[in-house]
Design a protein around this motif. Structure first.
Motif: not given
Length: 181
Positions: A36-38, A40, A46-50
């Motif tokens: 997971v990468r946090a 903005t 704030a967002r997260a990418q899996v």
């Protein structure tokens, strides 16, 4: 019919039940835990990418390439399939001669990582949309690990002579089973 998201399965008169054998050379890779990468976004939220780790992503890309070659122009399978996966794992270089020989004659089995379930998951993910439409089409699977001088993953896919569960009518079932659909 089933609409664009769930098309009614079609089988041609020349349904090919021959097994598809895919050999992915090199060290078999298992499905790694997603990362997971946090970050903005442009609006300051704030967002997260899996995402898949690079090792898993690269192995799956190689597996897809070998699967496409093994398909030899066949269409993506729409019915149920069985798979047999054999992971050929190189014994550690540090092993002394007698232990290495025992491993290569299958008197010692690879009981460490990777786990068979994670090997199967990576293989099934890689074959989706190349060999079959969805992992759910796998109705039977056998996964084994053995030591071998040349590491690889061998996947044998056997189309089943049965209709998929999303068949929608008795006539469609009959057509599927007799090959006239």
């Amino acid at each position: 019919g089933g609409g664009p998201l769930n098309p009614q399965p079609q089988r041609s008169r020349s349904m090919n039940f021959d097994p598809i054998v895919i050999i992915v050379p090199g060290k078999p890779e298992s499905q790694r835990r997603a990362r997971v990468r946090a970050f903005t976004d442009k609006q300051g939220r704030a967002r997260a990418q899996v995402y898949d780790p690079a090792v898993s992503r690269e192995w799956k890309q190689a597996a897809r390439l070998h699967a496409a070659m093994a398909m030899r122009g066949r269409r993506v399978l729409l019915g149920p399939v069985s798979i047999t996966i054999v992971a050929h794992i190189a014994p550690p270089r540090s092993w002394i001669g007698w232990k290495r020989d025992a491993a290569l004659t299958q008197r010692i089995k690879p009981t460490g990582v990777p786990d068979t379930d994670n090997l199967a998951k990576a293989a099934k993910d890689a074959l989706k949309s190349v060999v079959w439409q969805d992992d759910a089409q796998v109705v039977e699977e056998i996964v084994t690990k053995e030591y071998c001088e040349r590491p690889s993953l061998r996947i044998t896919v056997k189309p089943q002579a049965a209709a998929p569960a999303n068949i929608t009518s008795k006539a469609a079932l009959a057509a599927w089973l007799d090959g006239t659909a």
